[in-house]
Write a protein that holds these residues in place. Structure first.
Motif, PDB file in Angstrom:
ATOM      1  N   ALA A 255      -0.912  -0.937 -12.014  1.00 49.47           N
ATOM      2  CA  ALA A 255       0.194  -1.363 -11.166  1.00 49.47           C
ATOM      3  C   ALA A 255       1.515  -1.394 -11.934  1.00 49.47           C
ATOM      4  O   ALA A 255       2.572  -1.074 -11.376  1.00 49.47           O
ATOM      5  CB  ALA A 255      -0.110  -2.736 -10.572  1.00 49.47           C
ATOM      6  N   SER A 256       1.461  -1.766 -13.207  1.00 48.24           N
ATOM      7  CA  SER A 256       2.685  -1.826 -14.012  1.00 48.24           C
ATOM      8  C   SER A 256       3.319  -0.459 -14.197  1.00 48.24           C
ATOM      9  O   SER A 256       4.540  -0.349 -14.365  1.00 48.24           O
ATOM     10  CB  SER A 256       2.380  -2.451 -15.381  1.00 48.24           C
ATOM     11  N   SER A 257       2.500   0.575 -14.166  1.00 48.56           N
ATOM     12  CA  SER A 257       3.058   1.935 -14.306  1.00 48.56           C
ATOM     13  C   SER A 257       3.986   2.282 -13.146  1.00 48.56           C
ATOM     14  O   SER A 257       4.851   3.149 -13.277  1.00 48.56           O
ATOM     15  CB  SER A 257       1.920   2.958 -14.395  1.00 48.56           C
ATOM     16  N   LEU A 258       3.819   1.590 -12.006  1.00 50.92           N
ATOM     17  CA  LEU A 258       4.703   1.838 -10.865  1.00 50.92           C
ATOM     18  C   LEU A 258       6.140   1.408 -11.157  1.00 50.92           C
ATOM     19  O   LEU A 258       7.070   1.876 -10.497  1.00 50.92           O
ATOM     20  CB  LEU A 258       4.190   1.087  -9.637  1.00 50.92           C
ATOM     21  N   LEU A 259       6.319   0.526 -12.132  1.00 49.32           N
ATOM     22  CA  LEU A 259       7.667   0.111 -12.505  1.00 49.32           C
ATOM     23  C   LEU A 259       8.414   1.206 -13.242  1.00 49.32           C
ATOM     24  O   LEU A 259       9.644   1.235 -13.257  1.00 49.32           O
ATOM     25  CB  LEU A 259       7.603  -1.136 -13.393  1.00 49.32           C
ATOM     26  N   ILE A 260       7.661   2.108 -13.858  1.00 52.45           N
ATOM     27  CA  ILE A 260       8.268   3.150 -14.686  1.00 52.45           C
ATOM     28  C   ILE A 260       8.368   4.472 -13.942  1.00 52.45           C
ATOM     29  O   ILE A 260       9.350   5.198 -14.065  1.00 52.45           O
ATOM     30  CB  ILE A 260       7.441   3.326 -15.982  1.00 52.45           C
ATOM     31  N   ILE A 261       7.342   4.770 -13.146  1.00 58.82           N
ATOM     32  CA  ILE A 261       7.333   6.027 -12.403  1.00 58.82           C
ATOM     33  C   ILE A 261       8.342   5.957 -11.262  1.00 58.82           C
ATOM     34  O   ILE A 261       8.469   4.928 -10.592  1.00 58.82           O
ATOM     35  CB  ILE A 261       5.921   6.310 -11.845  1.00 58.82           C
ATOM     36  N   ARG A 262       9.027   7.025 -11.026  1.00 62.09           N
ATOM     37  CA  ARG A 262      10.010   7.069  -9.943  1.00 62.09           C
ATOM     38  C   ARG A 262       9.299   6.968  -8.590  1.00 62.09           C
ATOM     39  O   ARG A 262       8.207   7.502  -8.404  1.00 62.09           O
ATOM     40  CB  ARG A 262      10.826   8.361 -10.014  1.00 62.09           C
ATOM     41  N   ARG A 263       9.944   6.267  -7.664  1.00 66.35           N
ATOM     42  CA  ARG A 263       9.318   5.979  -6.376  1.00 66.35           C
ATOM     43  C   ARG A 263       9.026   7.249  -5.583  1.00 66.35           C
ATOM     44  O   ARG A 263       8.134   7.269  -4.736  1.00 66.35           O
ATOM     45  CB  ARG A 263      10.225   5.064  -5.547  1.00 66.35           C
ATOM     46  N   GLN A 264       9.758   8.305  -5.836  1.00 60.82           N
ATOM     47  CA  GLN A 264       9.550   9.553  -5.098  1.00 60.82           C
ATOM     48  C   GLN A 264       8.389  10.371  -5.636  1.00 60.82           C
ATOM     49  O   GLN A 264       7.989  11.376  -5.035  1.00 60.82           O
ATOM     50  CB  GLN A 264      10.831  10.416  -5.139  1.00 60.82           C
ATOM     51  N   SER A 265       7.828   9.960  -6.753  1.00 63.39           N
ATOM     52  CA  SER A 265       6.751  10.733  -7.375  1.00 63.39           C
ATOM     53  C   SER A 265       5.505  10.741  -6.490  1.00 63.39           C
ATOM     54  O   SER A 265       5.118   9.709  -5.931  1.00 63.39           O
ATOM     55  CB  SER A 265       6.408  10.147  -8.746  1.00 63.39           C
ATOM     56  N   PRO A 266       4.841  11.899  -6.350  1.00 58.90           N
ATOM     57  CA  PRO A 266       3.601  11.949  -5.559  1.00 58.90           C
ATOM     58  C   PRO A 266       2.463  11.155  -6.179  1.00 58.90           C
ATOM     59  O   PRO A 266       1.467  10.876  -5.515  1.00 58.90           O
ATOM     60  CB  PRO A 266       3.278  13.446  -5.534  1.00 58.90           C
ATOM     61  N   ALA A 267       2.609  10.780  -7.465  1.00 58.60           N
ATOM     62  CA  ALA A 267       1.552  10.012  -8.124  1.00 58.60           C
ATOM     63  C   ALA A 267       1.504   8.563  -7.663  1.00 58.60           C
ATOM     64  O   ALA A 267       0.512   7.869  -7.891  1.00 58.60           O
ATOM     65  CB  ALA A 267       1.752  10.059  -9.644  1.00 58.60           C
ATOM     66  N   VAL A 268       2.570   8.098  -6.987  1.00 61.28           N
ATOM     67  CA  VAL A 268       2.647   6.690  -6.592  1.00 61.28           C
ATOM     68  C   VAL A 268       1.487   6.312  -5.679  1.00 61.28           C
ATOM     69  O   VAL A 268       0.821   5.284  -5.861  1.00 61.28           O
ATOM     70  CB  VAL A 268       4.003   6.402  -5.913  1.00 61.28           C
ATOM     71  N   ARG A 269       1.201   7.156  -4.680  1.00 66.04           N
ATOM     72  CA  ARG A 269       0.123   6.831  -3.739  1.00 66.04           C
ATOM     73  C   ARG A 269      -1.223   6.770  -4.443  1.00 66.04           C
ATOM     74  O   ARG A 269      -2.050   5.899  -4.156  1.00 66.04           O
ATOM     75  CB  ARG A 269       0.087   7.863  -2.621  1.00 66.04           C
ATOM     76  N   TRP A 270      -1.443   7.689  -5.367  1.00 67.69           N
ATOM     77  CA  TRP A 270      -2.709   7.687  -6.103  1.00 67.69           C
ATOM     78  C   TRP A 270      -2.837   6.427  -6.958  1.00 67.69           C
ATOM     79  O   TRP A 270      -3.924   5.833  -7.047  1.00 67.69           O
ATOM     80  CB  TRP A 270      -2.797   8.937  -6.986  1.00 67.69           C
ATOM     81  N   ILE A 271      -1.745   6.026  -7.566  1.00 66.52           N
ATOM     82  CA  ILE A 271      -1.785   4.827  -8.402  1.00 66.52           C
ATOM     83  C   ILE A 271      -2.047   3.589  -7.552  1.00 66.52           C
ATOM     84  O   ILE A 271      -2.844   2.717  -7.927  1.00 66.52           O
ATOM     85  CB  ILE A 271      -0.474   4.682  -9.189  1.00 66.52           C
TER      86      ILE A 271
END
Length: 452
Positions: A255-271
């Motif tokens: 969950a903490s990686s969501l703070l670093i990854i950009r919100r538009q990244s397709p990886a957000v849903r997977w995370i």
């Protein structure tokens, strides 16, 4: 200079609570923290507000006030005709009859002294709320650094503890009754050290995210030290050997990686999906795990957390609707546990703070708890839903979530250290200045020279 000193108050108090508030066994150290907390609360009450509290902050203070009112009402003596009619008190009233005595006016709490002493343990957390929300005596990054300093010191101490040739005679354990053989660090209970380590991870990610928002160069310079610190924390979790640390660290890291990854990244849903699955698995593993012999406050009459929780809830049902009184769990539980399997080691807490609160505060306490959880859910949703929320607010939502989940299988909030970290997280979750601070660079602005 005065502003800098003011903004150091909350971080320094946080660090002091981490150093001195690792267990209720530290009577004098906890007294120091409570006296300092009273001073901070008094300062907040006397100081003129520089800006009005936000709506969410006001709601939080009203919920805290409602909780305090519930406990204070438990201390008011009730008429002798009413008290025996309250749940769970019939046998106690019969004891007066056997002695040939009339039932005197008595309060809801069966142990008023214990209720008052438990109420005093809330002072450090209330002081932290006042320091951040009312006094604005903080900087988000300083709070994160104070948390890191306390945790890293705990890791070093924990390494010395597990490296001792004979853990039972090791001088590195700070408290007489500790989870001997495990890296408890500044705490007596290894599980409490574990949750302190886990909640550090979101704030590390917030520091990195804040640096990226402020200045790309600052972000690049922060990558290596943050990564090294995160590795040290992970090593601390491994040394700690707590199942709670293992189980909660993985979803919190995800969950903490969501703070670093950009919100538009397709990886957000997977995370998000992976975090949810990992979290459910961690909760199931923690609920089903036995309470080991090295854990504090265990008893041979307890074989699993389910047994302890079931016994607590059975007692809570008998003491409805008003509960047995704050701080009375230990005495009440002894009446309900399996007496054929009891040894000299007793159960000091339910290892489920929600069940314990249900027993001690009854329906009024559960209503306040439900209001708080509703408030927390709405605040956490706003922190992630709206783009203007700063990384420290989002990190605070993850840290407070980890503590709330851990409270279902343990009692971390019973220590001053974790309760203050929790209060800090709640304050940052709704404090508007935290968002502004997190988006400002603390570096001096770059000066450009134009050549004609």
């Amino acid at each position: 200079m005065a502003r800098t000193a003011r903004e150091a108050v909350a971080p320094l108090y946080l660090l002091l609570c981490l150093l001195l508030g690792g267990s209720a066994q530290g009577v004098w150290t906890n007294l120091i923290l409570q006296l300092l907390g009273v001073a901070i609360i008094g300062w907040a009450a006397a100081a003129r507000a520089t800006e009005p509290l936000g709506r969410a902050a006001r709601q939080l203070f009203w919920i805290v006030l409602a909780g305090l009112v519930v406990v204070l009402i438990q201390l008011i003596p009730l008429p002798a005709t009413l008290w025996p009619r309250l749940g769970g008190r019939e046998q106690l009233a019969a004891g007066y009859d056997l002695l040939g005595l009339a039932v005197p006016p008595l309060p809801v709490s069966l142990a008023p002294d214990d209720s008052i002493s438990t109420l005093l343990t809330l002072i450090p957390a209330l002081a932290m709320l006042c320091a951040i929300l009312a006094l604005k005596a903080y900087r988000p990054v300083w709070l994160a650094l104070a948390l890191l300093a306390g945790v890293i010191l705990g890791i070093v101490l924990g390494a010395l503890q597990v490296a001792s040739p004979d853990p039972f005679t090791s001088p590195w354990y700070l408290y007489p009754r500790s989870s001997v053989g495990m890296a408890t660090g500044l705490f007596a209970n290894s599980n409490h050290m574990a949750i302190a380590l886990v909640v550090t991870l979101p704030f590390l990610a917030a520091m990195l995210a804040s640096a990226r928002r402020a200045d790309p160069r600052r972000y690049s310079a922060s990558l290596v030290p943050v990564a090294v610190t995160a590795l040290v924390v992970v090593v601390g979790i491994a040394l700690n050997q707590s199942l709670a640390g293992y189980g909660l660290a993985v979803p919190v890291i995800a969950a903490s990686s969501l703070l670093i990854i950009r919100r538009q990244s397709p990886a957000v849903r997977w995370i998000v999906g992976t975090t949810a699955v990992l979290l459910v698995a961690a909760i199931i593993a923690l609920v089903l795990s036995p309470i080991g012999d090295r854990s504090l406050g265990t008893s041979r009459s307890v074989e699993s957390r389910e047994t302890m929780t079931a016994t607590t809830l059975r007692a809570a049902g008998d003491f409805l609707p008003l509960g047995s009184g704050l701080g009375t769990f230990r005495g009440i539980y002894r009446l309900y546990e399996d007496h054929d399997r009891v040894t000299s080691t007793y159960v000091n807490h339910a290892h489920d703070d929600y069940a314990e609160l249900a027993l001690e505060t009854g329906i009024p306490g559960m209503i306040v708890l439900a209001l708080f959880l509703w408030w927390w859910g709405a605040a956490a949703w706003r922190a992630w839903r709206f783009g203007d929320a700063g990384p420290y607010a989002r990190a605070a939502s993850l840290a407070s979530a980890a503590i709330l989940i851990h409270s279902a299988v343990d009692f971390p909030l019973r220590t001053a250290a974790i309760s203050v970290v929790f209060a800090m997280s709640l304050a940052l979750l709704v404090e508007r200045r935290a968002r502004a601070h997190s988006q400002q660079s603390e570096l001096r602005p770059t000066r450009h020279v134009e050549l004609a």
